[in-house]
Design a protein around this motif. Sequence first.
Motif, PDB file in Angstrom:
ATOM      1  N   GLN A   1     -22.214   3.323 -21.463  1.00  0.00           N
ATOM      2  CA  GLN A   1     -20.849   3.160 -20.961  1.00  0.00           C
ATOM      3  C   GLN A   1     -20.567   1.687 -20.647  1.00  0.00           C
ATOM      4  N   ARG A   2     -21.516   1.027 -20.024  1.00  0.00           N
ATOM      5  CA  ARG A   2     -21.328  -0.366 -19.605  1.00  0.00           C
ATOM      6  C   ARG A   2     -21.596  -1.362 -20.734  1.00  0.00           C
ATOM      7  N   TYR A   3     -22.553  -1.044 -21.588  1.00  0.00           N
ATOM      8  CA  TYR A   3     -22.968  -1.929 -22.687  1.00  0.00           C
ATOM      9  C   TYR A   3     -22.987  -1.141 -23.995  1.00  0.00           C
ATOM     10  N   PRO A   4     -21.823  -0.795 -24.544  1.00  0.00           N
ATOM     11  CA  PRO A   4     -21.775   0.065 -25.732  1.00  0.00           C
ATOM     12  C   PRO A   4     -22.459  -0.525 -26.961  1.00  0.00           C
ATOM     13  N   GLU A   5     -22.637  -1.826 -27.000  1.00  0.00           N
ATOM     14  CA  GLU A   5     -23.293  -2.471 -28.139  1.00  0.00           C
ATOM     15  C   GLU A   5     -24.817  -2.302 -28.112  1.00  0.00           C
ATOM     16  N   LEU A   6     -25.375  -1.948 -26.976  1.00  0.00           N
ATOM     17  CA  LEU A   6     -26.832  -1.927 -26.812  1.00  0.00           C
ATOM     18  C   LEU A   6     -27.519  -0.913 -27.723  1.00  0.00           C
ATOM     19  N   LYS A   7     -26.964   0.284 -27.855  1.00  0.00           N
ATOM     20  CA  LYS A   7     -27.568   1.298 -28.729  1.00  0.00           C
ATOM     21  C   LYS A   7     -27.760   0.750 -30.135  1.00  0.00           C
ATOM     22  N   GLY A   8     -26.724   0.119 -30.659  1.00  0.00           N
ATOM     23  CA  GLY A   8     -26.790  -0.444 -32.007  1.00  0.00           C
ATOM     24  C   GLY A   8     -27.788  -1.579 -32.101  1.00  0.00           C
ATOM     25  N   GLN A   9     -27.823  -2.435 -31.077  1.00  0.00           N
ATOM     26  CA  GLN A   9     -28.776  -3.546 -31.075  1.00  0.00           C
ATOM     27  C   GLN A   9     -30.212  -3.046 -31.091  1.00  0.00           C
ATOM     28  N   LEU A  10     -30.442  -1.941 -30.402  1.00  0.00           N
ATOM     29  CA  LEU A  10     -31.792  -1.365 -30.341  1.00  0.00           C
ATOM     30  C   LEU A  10     -32.047  -0.361 -31.457  1.00  0.00           C
ATOM     31  N   GLY A  11     -30.996   0.007 -32.198  1.00  0.00           N
ATOM     32  CA  GLY A  11     -31.127   0.956 -33.290  1.00  0.00           C
ATOM     33  C   GLY A  11     -31.490   2.358 -32.832  1.00  0.00           C
ATOM     34  N   ARG A  12     -30.863   2.810 -31.749  1.00  0.00           N
ATOM     35  CA  ARG A  12     -31.187   4.120 -31.177  1.00  0.00           C
ATOM     36  C   ARG A  12     -29.942   4.910 -30.822  1.00  0.00           C
ATOM     37  N   LYS A  13     -30.079   6.234 -30.828  1.00  0.00           N
ATOM     38  CA  LYS A  13     -29.052   7.133 -30.320  1.00  0.00           C
ATOM     39  C   LYS A  13     -29.373   7.424 -28.869  1.00  0.00           C
ATOM     40  N   LEU A  14     -28.410   7.998 -28.132  1.00  0.00           N
ATOM     41  CA  LEU A  14     -28.637   8.308 -26.713  1.00  0.00           C
ATOM     42  C   LEU A  14     -29.844   9.203 -26.499  1.00  0.00           C
ATOM     43  N   GLY A  15     -29.960  10.243 -27.305  1.00  0.00           N
ATOM     44  CA  GLY A  15     -31.055  11.194 -27.142  1.00  0.00           C
ATOM     45  C   GLY A  15     -30.521  12.564 -26.799  1.00  0.00           C
ATOM     46  N   GLY A  16     -31.440  13.451 -26.519  1.00  0.00           N
ATOM     47  CA  GLY A  16     -31.068  14.807 -26.182  1.00  0.00           C
ATOM     48  C   GLY A  16     -31.298  15.772 -27.325  1.00  0.00           C
ATOM     49  N   MET A  17     -31.159  17.031 -27.022  1.00  0.00           N
ATOM     50  CA  MET A  17     -31.401  18.088 -27.985  1.00  0.00           C
ATOM     51  C   MET A  17     -30.416  18.001 -29.145  1.00  0.00           C
ATOM     52  N   GLY A  18     -30.926  18.147 -30.347  1.00  0.00           N
ATOM     53  CA  GLY A  18     -30.069  18.190 -31.524  1.00  0.00           C
ATOM     54  C   GLY A  18     -29.760  16.846 -32.157  1.00  0.00           C
ATOM     55  N   THR A  19     -30.278  15.754 -31.620  1.00  0.00           N
ATOM     56  CA  THR A  19     -29.976  14.451 -32.213  1.00  0.00           C
ATOM     57  C   THR A  19     -30.836  14.166 -33.436  1.00  0.00           C
ATOM     58  N   GLY A  20     -31.977  14.847 -33.527  1.00  0.00           N
ATOM     59  CA  GLY A  20     -32.882  14.592 -34.636  1.00  0.00           C
ATOM     60  C   GLY A  20     -33.637  13.282 -34.486  1.00  0.00           C
ATOM     61  N   GLU A  21     -33.538  12.673 -33.333  1.00  0.00           N
ATOM     62  CA  GLU A  21     -34.202  11.404 -33.061  1.00  0.00           C
ATOM     63  C   GLU A  21     -35.425  11.634 -32.194  1.00  0.00           C
TER      64      GLU A  21
END
Length: 140
Positions: free
Chosen positions: A46-66
Amino acid sequence: MSAWSDHEVEAKVIQVLSAVPVVNADGHHYGKAFVTTYQLAIKLDQRYPELKGQLGRKLGGMGTGEHVSLSQYLGKQLSAQIKKHGDAYPIEGAFLSGLALTELSFKTADGEALVSSVTGTGYDLSLFRKRPDASGATVG
Protein backbone atom coordinates in the motif's frame (compact mmCIF):
# COMPACT_ATOMS: atom_id res chain seq x y z
CA MET A 1 24.68 -5.97 -2.51
CA SER A 2 21.33 -7.63 -1.97
CA ALA A 3 17.75 -6.79 -2.88
CA TRP A 4 17.12 -6.24 0.86
CA SER A 5 19.63 -3.41 1.00
CA ASP A 6 19.37 -2.22 -2.64
CA HIS A 7 15.68 -1.42 -2.19
CA GLU A 8 15.98 -0.30 1.46
CA VAL A 9 13.43 -2.90 2.50
CA GLU A 10 14.44 -2.80 6.16
CA ALA A 11 13.85 0.95 6.43
CA LYS A 12 10.48 0.56 4.69
CA VAL A 13 9.49 -2.27 7.04
CA ILE A 14 10.43 -0.14 10.06
CA GLN A 15 8.32 2.74 8.70
CA VAL A 16 5.33 0.44 8.21
CA LEU A 17 5.71 -1.16 11.65
CA SER A 18 6.02 2.30 13.22
CA ALA A 19 2.67 3.23 11.71
CA VAL A 20 0.80 0.27 13.23
CA PRO A 21 -1.82 1.94 15.40
CA VAL A 22 -1.83 1.38 19.13
CA VAL A 23 -5.38 0.29 19.85
CA ASN A 24 -4.78 -0.26 23.57
CA ALA A 25 -5.00 3.44 24.40
CA ASP A 26 -4.87 2.68 28.12
CA GLY A 27 -1.16 1.81 27.85
CA HIS A 28 -1.59 -1.94 28.23
CA HIS A 29 1.58 -3.71 29.37
CA TYR A 30 1.61 -5.95 26.27
CA GLY A 31 2.62 -2.93 24.20
CA LYS A 32 2.14 -2.53 20.48
CA ALA A 33 0.47 -5.34 18.56
CA PHE A 34 2.38 -7.77 16.36
CA VAL A 35 1.44 -8.07 12.68
CA THR A 36 1.63 -11.12 10.46
CA THR A 37 3.93 -11.22 7.46
CA TYR A 38 0.78 -10.95 5.32
CA GLN A 39 -0.33 -7.75 7.05
CA LEU A 40 3.19 -6.39 6.72
CA ALA A 41 3.33 -7.24 3.00
CA ILE A 42 -0.10 -5.67 2.42
CA LYS A 43 0.87 -2.43 4.18
CA LEU A 44 4.24 -2.33 2.38
CA ASP A 45 2.41 -2.77 -0.93
CA GLN A 46 0.00 0.00 0.00
CA ARG A 47 2.78 2.43 0.94
CA TYR A 48 5.39 1.31 -1.61
CA PRO A 49 3.49 -0.20 -4.58
CA GLU A 50 6.67 -0.38 -6.68
CA LEU A 51 8.42 -2.70 -4.20
CA LYS A 52 6.74 -5.94 -5.32
CA GLY A 53 7.92 -5.37 -8.87
CA GLN A 54 11.42 -4.38 -7.77
CA LEU A 55 11.69 -7.61 -5.80
CA GLY A 56 9.88 -9.66 -8.46
CA ARG A 57 7.31 -11.06 -6.03
CA LYS A 58 3.56 -11.29 -5.52
CA LEU A 59 1.97 -10.58 -2.12
CA GLY A 60 1.46 -14.25 -1.34
CA GLY A 61 -1.34 -16.29 0.06
CA MET A 62 -3.35 -19.27 -1.07
CA GLY A 63 -3.87 -19.61 -4.81
CA THR A 64 -1.06 -17.33 -5.99
CA GLY A 65 1.04 -20.21 -7.28
CA GLU A 66 4.09 -18.50 -5.81
CA HIS A 67 6.44 -20.32 -3.49
CA VAL A 68 8.56 -17.27 -2.76
CA SER A 69 6.08 -14.46 -2.16
CA LEU A 70 6.65 -11.02 -0.65
CA SER A 71 5.21 -12.18 2.67
CA GLN A 72 7.49 -15.23 2.74
CA TYR A 73 10.51 -13.13 1.72
CA LEU A 74 9.84 -10.63 4.51
CA GLY A 75 9.50 -13.40 7.10
CA LYS A 76 12.78 -15.05 6.06
CA GLN A 77 14.73 -11.79 5.89
CA LEU A 78 13.43 -10.46 9.20
CA SER A 79 14.06 -13.80 10.91
CA ALA A 80 17.66 -13.79 9.66
CA GLN A 81 18.22 -10.21 10.86
CA ILE A 82 16.71 -10.92 14.29
CA LYS A 83 18.86 -14.05 14.62
CA LYS A 84 21.99 -12.11 13.57
CA HIS A 85 21.46 -9.00 15.73
CA GLY A 86 19.37 -10.32 18.64
CA ASP A 87 17.87 -7.76 20.99
CA ALA A 88 19.83 -4.97 19.28
CA TYR A 89 17.63 -5.32 16.20
CA PRO A 90 14.74 -2.79 16.15
CA ILE A 91 12.21 -5.46 15.16
CA GLU A 92 11.16 -8.48 17.18
CA GLY A 93 9.43 -11.63 16.06
CA ALA A 94 7.05 -14.20 17.48
CA PHE A 95 4.79 -16.98 16.25
CA LEU A 96 1.04 -17.43 16.15
CA SER A 97 0.37 -21.10 16.72
CA GLY A 98 -1.51 -22.92 14.01
CA LEU A 99 -3.20 -25.04 16.69
CA ALA A 100 -6.89 -25.46 15.76
CA LEU A 101 -6.54 -22.64 13.23
CA THR A 102 -8.43 -23.31 10.01
CA GLU A 103 -8.12 -20.03 8.11
CA LEU A 104 -6.78 -16.51 8.33
CA SER A 105 -7.78 -14.01 5.69
CA PHE A 106 -6.78 -10.42 5.08
CA LYS A 107 -7.93 -7.54 2.90
CA THR A 108 -5.37 -6.24 0.40
CA ALA A 109 -4.95 -2.57 -0.48
CA ASP A 110 -7.26 -3.07 -3.49
CA GLY A 111 -9.94 -4.75 -1.35
CA GLU A 112 -9.27 -8.32 -2.46
CA ALA A 113 -9.24 -11.19 0.04
CA LEU A 114 -5.86 -12.79 0.72
CA VAL A 115 -6.02 -16.14 2.52
CA SER A 116 -3.00 -17.42 4.40
CA SER A 117 -1.39 -20.45 2.80
CA VAL A 118 0.31 -21.33 6.11
CA THR A 119 -2.79 -22.43 8.03
CA GLY A 120 -3.30 -26.15 8.01
CA THR A 121 0.30 -26.87 7.02
CA GLY A 122 1.67 -27.64 10.48
CA TYR A 123 3.75 -24.44 10.48
CA ASP A 124 3.20 -21.50 12.79
CA LEU A 125 2.63 -18.00 11.40
CA SER A 126 5.40 -15.40 11.81
CA LEU A 127 4.57 -12.16 13.59
CA PHE A 128 6.63 -8.96 13.84
CA ARG A 129 6.57 -5.59 15.58
CA LYS A 130 8.87 -2.71 16.41
CA ARG A 131 10.86 -3.67 19.49
CA PRO A 132 9.85 -1.67 22.58
CA ASP A 133 12.57 -0.25 24.79
CA ALA A 134 12.51 -0.42 28.61
CA SER A 135 10.18 2.59 28.79
CA GLY A 136 7.67 0.96 26.44
CA ALA A 137 8.53 3.27 23.52
CA THR A 138 9.47 1.60 20.27
CA VAL A 139 13.11 1.35 19.22
CA GLY A 140 14.48 2.34 15.82
